[in-house]
Design a protein around this motif. Structure first.
Motif, PDB file in Angstrom:
ATOM      1  N   ARG A   1      30.820 -58.192   5.706  1.00  0.00           N
ATOM      2  CA  ARG A   1      30.752 -57.558   7.022  1.00  0.00           C
ATOM      3  C   ARG A   1      31.672 -56.332   7.087  1.00  0.00           C
ATOM      4  O   ARG A   1      31.452 -55.424   7.872  1.00  0.00           O
ATOM      5  N   PHE A   2      32.701 -56.322   6.262  1.00  0.00           N
ATOM      6  CA  PHE A   2      33.671 -55.224   6.315  1.00  0.00           C
ATOM      7  C   PHE A   2      33.593 -54.310   5.110  1.00  0.00           C
ATOM      8  O   PHE A   2      33.624 -53.100   5.239  1.00  0.00           O
ATOM      9  N   LYS A   3      33.453 -54.917   3.888  1.00  0.00           N
ATOM     10  CA  LYS A   3      33.442 -54.083   2.696  1.00  0.00           C
ATOM     11  C   LYS A   3      32.111 -53.342   2.563  1.00  0.00           C
ATOM     12  O   LYS A   3      32.031 -52.344   1.873  1.00  0.00           O
ATOM     13  N   THR A   4      31.060 -53.857   3.206  1.00  0.00           N
ATOM     14  CA  THR A   4      29.764 -53.198   3.110  1.00  0.00           C
ATOM     15  C   THR A   4      29.339 -52.615   4.462  1.00  0.00           C
ATOM     16  O   THR A   4      29.168 -51.417   4.598  1.00  0.00           O
ATOM     17  N   HIS A   5      29.174 -53.480   5.453  1.00  0.00           N
ATOM     18  CA  HIS A   5      28.601 -53.023   6.719  1.00  0.00           C
ATOM     19  C   HIS A   5      29.522 -52.102   7.504  1.00  0.00           C
ATOM     20  O   HIS A   5      29.117 -51.058   7.988  1.00  0.00           O
ATOM     21  N   LEU A   6      30.805 -52.499   7.618  1.00  0.00           N
ATOM     22  CA  LEU A   6      31.729 -51.645   8.356  1.00  0.00           C
ATOM     23  C   LEU A   6      31.993 -50.358   7.561  1.00  0.00           C
ATOM     24  O   LEU A   6      32.107 -49.272   8.132  1.00  0.00           O
ATOM     25  N   ALA A   7      32.044 -50.496   6.242  1.00  0.00           N
ATOM     26  CA  ALA A   7      32.308 -49.339   5.381  1.00  0.00           C
ATOM     27  C   ALA A   7      31.171 -48.327   5.443  1.00  0.00           C
ATOM     28  O   ALA A   7      31.328 -47.178   5.030  1.00  0.00           O
ATOM     29  N   ASN A   8      30.022 -48.765   5.956  1.00  0.00           N
ATOM     30  CA  ASN A   8      28.900 -47.842   6.100  1.00  0.00           C
ATOM     31  C   ASN A   8      29.245 -46.695   7.051  1.00  0.00           C
ATOM     32  O   ASN A   8      28.788 -45.570   6.862  1.00  0.00           O
ATOM     33  N   LEU A   9      30.066 -46.989   8.054  1.00  0.00           N
ATOM     34  CA  LEU A   9      30.306 -45.981   9.099  1.00  0.00           C
ATOM     35  C   LEU A   9      31.051 -44.744   8.601  1.00  0.00           C
ATOM     36  O   LEU A   9      30.581 -43.628   8.831  1.00  0.00           O
ATOM     37  N   PRO A  10      32.201 -44.901   7.930  1.00  0.00           N
ATOM     38  CA  PRO A  10      32.835 -43.683   7.402  1.00  0.00           C
ATOM     39  C   PRO A  10      31.929 -42.922   6.443  1.00  0.00           C
ATOM     40  O   PRO A  10      31.971 -41.686   6.402  1.00  0.00           O
ATOM     41  N   ILE A  11      31.120 -43.660   5.675  1.00  0.00           N
ATOM     42  CA  ILE A  11      30.217 -42.989   4.741  1.00  0.00           C
ATOM     43  C   ILE A  11      29.128 -42.244   5.515  1.00  0.00           C
ATOM     44  O   ILE A  11      28.808 -41.085   5.222  1.00  0.00           O
ATOM     45  N   TYR A  12      28.592 -42.884   6.545  1.00  0.00           N
ATOM     46  CA  TYR A  12      27.539 -42.277   7.359  1.00  0.00           C
ATOM     47  C   TYR A  12      28.011 -40.947   7.938  1.00  0.00           C
ATOM     48  O   TYR A  12      27.314 -39.932   7.857  1.00  0.00           O
ATOM     49  N   PHE A  13      29.209 -40.943   8.528  1.00  0.00           N
ATOM     50  CA  PHE A  13      29.685 -39.715   9.168  1.00  0.00           C
ATOM     51  C   PHE A  13      30.011 -38.629   8.144  1.00  0.00           C
ATOM     52  O   PHE A  13      29.805 -37.447   8.399  1.00  0.00           O
ATOM     53  N   GLU A  14      30.486 -39.050   6.971  1.00  0.00           N
ATOM     54  CA  GLU A  14      30.767 -38.044   5.946  1.00  0.00           C
ATOM     55  C   GLU A  14      29.465 -37.412   5.429  1.00  0.00           C
ATOM     56  O   GLU A  14      29.371 -36.197   5.280  1.00  0.00           O
ATOM     57  N   TYR A  15      28.456 -38.248   5.179  1.00  0.00           N
ATOM     58  CA  TYR A  15      27.156 -37.725   4.745  1.00  0.00           C
ATOM     59  C   TYR A  15      26.598 -36.771   5.792  1.00  0.00           C
ATOM     60  O   TYR A  15      26.022 -35.740   5.484  1.00  0.00           O
TER      61      TYR A  15
ATOM     62  N   ASP B   1      28.179 -34.985   8.064  1.00  0.00           N
ATOM     63  CA  ASP B   1      28.893 -33.703   8.054  1.00  0.00           C
ATOM     64  C   ASP B   1      28.338 -32.777   6.985  1.00  0.00           C
ATOM     65  O   ASP B   1      28.179 -31.583   7.194  1.00  0.00           O
ATOM     66  N   ASP B   2      28.096 -33.345   5.805  1.00  0.00           N
ATOM     67  CA  ASP B   2      27.657 -32.524   4.678  1.00  0.00           C
ATOM     68  C   ASP B   2      26.143 -32.431   4.590  1.00  0.00           C
ATOM     69  O   ASP B   2      25.624 -31.785   3.679  1.00  0.00           O
ATOM     70  N   ASN B   3      25.473 -33.144   5.517  1.00  0.00           N
ATOM     71  CA  ASN B   3      24.022 -33.115   5.540  1.00  0.00           C
ATOM     72  C   ASN B   3      23.387 -33.551   4.223  1.00  0.00           C
ATOM     73  O   ASN B   3      22.505 -32.896   3.690  1.00  0.00           O
ATOM     74  N   VAL B   4      23.892 -34.659   3.663  1.00  0.00           N
ATOM     75  CA  VAL B   4      23.338 -35.188   2.414  1.00  0.00           C
ATOM     76  C   VAL B   4      23.008 -36.661   2.607  1.00  0.00           C
ATOM     77  O   VAL B   4      23.334 -37.253   3.641  1.00  0.00           O
ATOM     78  N   SER B   5      22.351 -37.250   1.619  1.00  0.00           N
ATOM     79  CA  SER B   5      22.033 -38.666   1.738  1.00  0.00           C
ATOM     80  C   SER B   5      22.678 -39.485   0.621  1.00  0.00           C
ATOM     81  O   SER B   5      22.465 -40.679   0.516  1.00  0.00           O
TER      82      SER B   5
END
Lengths: 288, 450
Positions: free
Chosen positions: B219-233, B235-239
């Motif tokens: 729930r934290f190492k995968t699902h919660l960690a999705n959020l910082p990755i989502y916002f970084e992607y 910003d850079d408009n990448v997938s």
């Protein structure tokens, strides 16, 4: 006249089932395993030859080297501790105290429980104790993980080794002790000059067993700490077998081949070290 | 004389028997299936067999029943096997080595496809690919569709509406309406006030225990960690990225701190808390918030009525929070085994298409499995949590996509999990989490794309 060749034939026939099982269950997978370590593959029927690339990658793998040193440390500590404990427990249970048989059974029992279950049970026990002491869990501290593993293995293996040592103690002829006593040997001398030399065959077996068992340890390692904690990208309590398993099932198309190569290297290390140990302890064995 | 003969004879028989069983036990390993790589559909579906290696243990029974129903209706044999939780990769590896390999299996996204791609048949022109509601649900490699998403899931912060309303109605509450919780700051205020007044509200904590046992740490190492990755992607408009900057890791820290400091137990105890612990706390009304997803509906609906549960987006204080929706996506893609016989491939394609387009199939998927499926013929799921997501999307919120399918490996996730565990226990600092997040991303990504 024809009795002898017939006997030989029977011997062959009787050996056949075991031999067949040995070839199918050991020789063939072993050779296939070495063969596969030179390939890149996902499933064994679709392979691509890559030469010694897998071995090169294995040697560049930090986690593999680190797990080797961790395992070696564990082997040394547990080899000494398990054998010392087993030896003295066996000694205590052969001098004729009441209820020896009950104690033997009790000490032997941990061996009957599977490694995974033991690992989880001890995980709970350790965490329970640590929580009462207001200390963090076993999986967050690599030193505690190491000693937890040592305690678990001592508890499990000492009983088995004890049985072998008890058999060894019972095999020392009592006339040797009598003769030594008449010659004026002290209790300490009896132990070091009579018992120990006569026990060397047991010591050889026990140290061989503890050495190889500790080297190949997997279940208990997986269930107790799973390799945690992680420090600077290295799983600090991950032993070689678990590390190889994790490499094998890791991501990327080369993972399985590299895991296979690490398995072969692992095999060579274990064989070399246990042969060395056999050579060293065998030298000390004497005939009564 | 006779006696010894008998003895010898019976010994021989015994020996032969043993050899026989020893051989039988290990038989049938090599020889790969006939690899016909035809682009056109050649096989005869009615002659084929389907063997589905299922990923989701909680749906095993429903799949078994659906398989039986299909066999009864079409006369095609369908075998469903389910891998034990957390062992799909191992089970798939060993099953693929067999003569009767799965004809249908699944990968978790681009990372899984990188590894298993050579075993996935091209589904670009298949019936099922055309039935998808959007191209986005097709998993592609070199422009060819290799995987088909079959379930869409959503996660967020599930809350107990009764308890949260009780908080809003209290004197000490700063936030007076549930709908007003629309940013990280508000969420933080609410959680901290609940924690401070937990006795008055009759709870043990604001959040359920953020257990770091393997049954819960995803729930934290995968699902919660999705959020910082989502916002970084974003910003850079990448997938996807080979290296992360970790721009939003401080936000990740804030939300994780909020979870562990306002929970039902001390942070030091989290290392051994399980998923079941958290679930029970939530079901018993001992905590108000529970980060989890639509798949939890079955479990929590046993104690909470549909109108007693709600779900909030996971606010971390990044991006446009007023518009942020729940995290919706998939990590379940069906792949058809390329090396299966043409008949089996045809049968498999027909089976999965039946599952997502026929009356019986879609009904089973919606009602028995509680799945939301991305296909045109989909039936509405009875899952109340799914409905919340639909409503939020209708209200103009942008769903947060699932980018954890681009996480480099299981090993990477475990690394972040271990670092978080230590951080919560106080034996490690946040720098170690950052290292596990950013540095390991680079090394594991390099391995995965080799």
């Amino acid at each position: 006249m024809f009795k002898k060749p017939k006997r030989k034939l029977y011997a062959l026939i009787f050996v056949l089932p075991t031999f067949a099982a040995f070839v199918i269950g050991f020789i063939y997978p072993f050779i296939r395993g070495i063969y596969l370590s030179f390939f890149q593959f996902q499933i064994v029927s679709k392979t691509k030859f890559v030469g010694i690339n897998n071995y090169l990658k294995a040697f560049q793998d930090d986690s593999f080297l680190r797990s080797f040193w961790f395992t070696l440390g564990f082997v040394v500590v547990s080899l000494v501790l398990i054998n010392l404990i087993a030896f003295f427990v066996a000694y205590g249970l052969t001098i004729g105290i009441r209820g020896s048989n009950v104690f033997r059974t009790v000490f032997f029992m941990p061996n009957l429980v599977g490694g995974i279950i033991l690992g989880y049970i001890w995980h709970q026990i350790f965490d329970g104790i640590l929580r009462n002491l207001d200390m963090p869990s076993l999986v967050t501290n690599s030193d505690m993980g190491f000693w937890g593993l040592v305690i678990l293995m001592c508890w499990q293996q000492a009983g088995y080794m004890m049985i072998i040592y008890i058999a060894g103690f019972q095999n020392v002829p009592s006339d040797l002790y009598e003769a030594a006593k008449i010659d004026g040997a002290t209790k300490g001398q009896l132990l070091t000059k009579v018992t120990l030399p006569m026990m060397m065959p047991s010591i050889t077996i026990c140290s061989f067993l503890t050495l190889t068992n500790s080297f190949k340890l997997f279940d208990q390692n997986l269930a107790l700490t799973g390799g945690a904690p992680l420090k600077d990208g290295i799983w600090t309590t991950r032993m070689m077998a678990l590390n190889i398993y994790k490499t094998f099932y890791g991501e990327g198309r080369s993972a399985k081949g590299v895991g296979q190569a690490e398995g072969v290297i692992f095999f060579i290390i274990v064989v070399a070290i246990s042969l060395l140990q056999l050579f060293l302890t065998r030298r000390k064995e004497v005939q009564a | 004389m006779k006696k010894t003969h008998l003895k010898r004879a019976s010994a021989l028989v015994l020996a032969a028997l043993m050899a026989g069983t020893a051989l039988a036990g290990c038989g049938g390993s090599s020889s790969s299936g006939s690899a016909a790589s035809g682009e056109e559909k050649k096989g005869d579906a009615s002659k084929g067999k389907v063997y589905y290696l299922n990923f989701k243990p909680e749906q095993d029974e429903a799949w078994q029943n659906l398989a039986k129903e299909y066999t009864k209706a079409k006369g095609v044999e369908v075998t469903v096997k389910t891998a034990a939780e957390g062992t799909y990769e191992q089970t798939l590896t060993s099953e693929m080595n067999k003569d009767n390999a799965p004809t249908l299996f699944q990968v978790n996204g681009p990372v899984g496809l990188a590894k298993w791609g050579e075993f996935c048949d091209d589904l670009t022109n298949s019936e099922i690919a055309k039935n998808l509601t959007s191209e986005d649900f097709a998993l592609k490699e070199d422009g060819k569709t290799k995987g088909i998403a079959y379930v869409i899931e959503t996660y967020g912060i599930i809350y107990n509406k009764t308890l949260l309303q009780k908080y809003c109605d209290s004197d000490f509450a700063t936030v007076k309406k549930i709908d007003d919780i629309n940013s990280f700051d508000k969420l933080k205020t609410v959680a901290e006030e609940i924690q401070k007044n937990k006795e008055a509200l009759g709870v043990d904590g604001a959040f359920t225990s953020a257990g770091m046992d393997s049954s819960s740490d995803w729930r934290f190492k995968t699902h919660l960690a999705n959020l910082p990755i989502y916002f970084e992607y974003k910003d850079d408009n990448v997938s996807d990225k080979k290296e992360l900057k970790g721009t939003y890791l401080d936000n990740y820290k804030n939300i994780f701190d909020l979870y562990i400091n306002n929970s039902t137990c001390k942070p030091t105890e989290l290392a051994s808390k399980t998923g079941e612990n958290a679930e029970t706390e939530f079901k018993d009304g001992k905590a108000v918030f529970f980060q989890n997803g639509t798949w939890e509906y079955d479990a929590i609906s046993k104690s909470l009525k549909d109108d007693e549960m709600g779900m909030l987006p996971i606010y971390i204080g990044a991006g446009d929070e007023a518009k942020q929706g729940l995290c919706t996506g998939t990590e379940n893609y069906w792949c058809v085994n390329k090396d299966a016989s043409d008949d089996d491939k045809a049968a498999t394609l027909e089976f999965i298409n039946w599952c997502v387009s026929s009356e019986e199939g879609t009904k089973a998927m919606a009602e028995k499995m509680n799945f939301t499926i991305p296909f045109k013929a989909a039936k509405e799921s009875k899952n109340a949590l799914v409905k919340i997501d639909t409503e939020l999307t209708k209200a103009g919120k942008t769903p947060v996509s699932w980018n954890f399918t681009t996480m480099p490996s299981e090993e990477w996730k475990n690394g972040v999990g271990a670092a978080l565990t230590q951080y919560a226990a106080g034996t490690g600092d946040w720098d170690a989490v950052k290292k596990a997040f950013v540095d390991n991303w680079k090394t594991e990504k390099a391995k995965a794309t080799e």
